[in-house]
Design a protein around this motif. Sequence first.
Motif, PDB file in Angstrom:
ATOM      1  N   PRO A   1     -25.030  29.407 -66.825  1.00 42.48           N
ATOM      2  CA  PRO A   1     -25.400  29.914 -68.153  1.00 42.48           C
ATOM      3  C   PRO A   1     -25.478  28.762 -69.154  1.00 42.48           C
ATOM      4  O   PRO A   1     -24.671  27.828 -69.112  1.00 42.48           O
ATOM      5  CB  PRO A   1     -24.240  30.858 -68.514  1.00 42.48           C
ATOM      6  CG  PRO A   1     -23.539  31.144 -67.236  1.00 42.48           C
ATOM      7  CD  PRO A   1     -23.783  29.972 -66.336  1.00 42.48           C
ATOM      8  N   ALA A   2     -26.455  28.834 -70.021  1.00 45.22           N
ATOM      9  CA  ALA A   2     -26.619  27.797 -71.047  1.00 45.22           C
ATOM     10  C   ALA A   2     -27.228  28.414 -72.296  1.00 45.22           C
ATOM     11  O   ALA A   2     -28.152  29.222 -72.208  1.00 45.22           O
ATOM     12  CB  ALA A   2     -27.513  26.681 -70.532  1.00 45.22           C
ATOM     13  N   ILE A   3     -26.680  28.043 -73.444  1.00 45.25           N
ATOM     14  CA  ILE A   3     -27.194  28.480 -74.740  1.00 45.25           C
ATOM     15  C   ILE A   3     -27.199  27.269 -75.651  1.00 45.25           C
ATOM     16  O   ILE A   3     -26.247  26.484 -75.657  1.00 45.25           O
ATOM     17  CB  ILE A   3     -26.325  29.583 -75.383  1.00 45.25           C
ATOM     18  CG1 ILE A   3     -26.309  30.840 -74.534  1.00 45.25           C
ATOM     19  CG2 ILE A   3     -26.820  29.906 -76.792  1.00 45.25           C
ATOM     20  CD1 ILE A   3     -25.421  31.941 -75.084  1.00 45.25           C
ATOM     21  N   GLY A   4     -28.265  27.118 -76.426  1.00 46.15           N
ATOM     22  CA  GLY A   4     -28.305  26.009 -77.368  1.00 46.15           C
ATOM     23  C   GLY A   4     -29.262  26.276 -78.507  1.00 46.15           C
ATOM     24  O   GLY A   4     -30.253  26.985 -78.348  1.00 46.15           O
ATOM     25  N   LEU A   5     -28.939  25.717 -79.659  1.00 48.38           N
ATOM     26  CA  LEU A   5     -29.807  25.800 -80.822  1.00 48.38           C
ATOM     27  C   LEU A   5     -30.824  24.671 -80.705  1.00 48.38           C
ATOM     28  O   LEU A   5     -30.460  23.491 -80.708  1.00 48.38           O
ATOM     29  CB  LEU A   5     -28.979  25.674 -82.103  1.00 48.38           C
ATOM     30  CG  LEU A   5     -29.670  25.955 -83.416  1.00 48.38           C
ATOM     31  CD1 LEU A   5     -30.215  27.382 -83.468  1.00 48.38           C
ATOM     32  CD2 LEU A   5     -28.700  25.740 -84.561  1.00 48.38           C
ATOM     33  N   ILE A   6     -32.089  25.028 -80.570  1.00 46.76           N
ATOM     34  CA  ILE A   6     -33.147  24.050 -80.357  1.00 46.76           C
ATOM     35  C   ILE A   6     -33.554  23.399 -81.670  1.00 46.76           C
ATOM     36  O   ILE A   6     -33.643  22.182 -81.782  1.00 46.76           O
ATOM     37  CB  ILE A   6     -34.364  24.716 -79.678  1.00 46.76           C
ATOM     38  CG1 ILE A   6     -33.959  25.258 -78.307  1.00 46.76           C
ATOM     39  CG2 ILE A   6     -35.528  23.745 -79.573  1.00 46.76           C
ATOM     40  CD1 ILE A   6     -34.974  26.185 -77.676  1.00 46.76           C
ATOM     41  N   THR A   7     -33.815  24.214 -82.680  1.00 43.10           N
ATOM     42  CA  THR A   7     -34.189  23.713 -84.000  1.00 43.10           C
ATOM     43  C   THR A   7     -33.938  24.803 -85.028  1.00 43.10           C
ATOM     44  O   THR A   7     -33.720  25.962 -84.683  1.00 43.10           O
ATOM     45  CB  THR A   7     -35.664  23.247 -84.037  1.00 43.10           C
ATOM     46  OG1 THR A   7     -35.908  22.538 -85.250  1.00 43.10           O
ATOM     47  CG2 THR A   7     -36.631  24.415 -83.942  1.00 43.10           C
ATOM     48  N   GLN A   8     -33.970  24.428 -86.282  1.00 43.78           N
ATOM     49  CA  GLN A   8     -33.834  25.393 -87.378  1.00 43.78           C
ATOM     50  C   GLN A   8     -34.792  25.000 -88.483  1.00 43.78           C
ATOM     51  O   GLN A   8     -35.134  23.824 -88.618  1.00 43.78           O
ATOM     52  CB  GLN A   8     -32.403  25.471 -87.864  1.00 43.78           C
ATOM     53  CG  GLN A   8     -31.780  24.163 -88.217  1.00 43.78           C
ATOM     54  CD  GLN A   8     -30.289  24.297 -88.463  1.00 43.78           C
ATOM     55  OE1 GLN A   8     -29.810  25.328 -88.888  1.00 43.78           O
ATOM     56  NE2 GLN A   8     -29.549  23.243 -88.212  1.00 43.78           N
ATOM     57  N   TYR A   9     -35.225  26.011 -89.272  1.00 36.33           N
ATOM     58  CA  TYR A   9     -36.278  25.752 -90.243  1.00 36.33           C
ATOM     59  C   TYR A   9     -36.366  26.881 -91.267  1.00 36.33           C
ATOM     60  O   TYR A   9     -35.916  27.997 -91.024  1.00 36.33           O
ATOM     61  CB  TYR A   9     -37.631  25.600 -89.536  1.00 36.33           C
ATOM     62  CG  TYR A   9     -37.927  26.724 -88.560  1.00 36.33           C
ATOM     63  CD1 TYR A   9     -38.659  27.838 -88.946  1.00 36.33           C
ATOM     64  CD2 TYR A   9     -37.445  26.667 -87.254  1.00 36.33           C
ATOM     65  CE1 TYR A   9     -38.917  28.864 -88.056  1.00 36.33           C
ATOM     66  CE2 TYR A   9     -37.698  27.686 -86.360  1.00 36.33           C
ATOM     67  CZ  TYR A   9     -38.438  28.780 -86.768  1.00 36.33           C
ATOM     68  OH  TYR A   9     -38.691  29.814 -85.891  1.00 36.33           O
TER      69      TYR A   9
END
Length: 179
Positions: A26-34
């Motif tokens: 399992p993997a979760i990550g914030l890729i980008t924000q805008y």
Amino acid sequence: MADEEGVLTNLDNTGEPKPNGADTQPAIGLITQYVKDMSVENPNAPDVFQWAEPPQLDVQFNIGAEPVGPDVHEVILKMTITATAPRGKAYIVDLAYCGLVGMRNVPEEQGHAFLYAEAPRLLFPFARRVVADAVRDAGFPPLMLDPIDFNGLYIQRLQARRAEEAAGGEPIAPVTGNA
């Protein structure tokens, strides 16, 4: 995984190769924000700057999440801040602050909780800064919004939805809807 001779292999329990080696974890990550959308209104300028009465604040927010590709979701933190004084509106800030979240091999319940509780918690400090800057740029003291307990709100919303379902009614929000 090691075979009988102690050599590392990239095979699953059926003997088939695993994709990219460790992609089964399992993997979760914030890729980008805008900032997706933002408006700032100062409808009573320049008169508002002479008003002596401090405005009352109304802060509304909504959270949404939508899949945008395989293993990628867009989390939307929508905020509307309205400052109203006895003589009228001082300012209105509408902000849709978003983040792209990558999720792979995550059970649906945990993924839903991340999208509607944890991701907004991660996005909020940045959205709060955008709001503070927008209010300051509109000519008012920067507005520092109080922290929001997104996890507590998520649990309340989930409990209310389960209670409504148990009572035989329609759930108050679909699983993929707003929290």
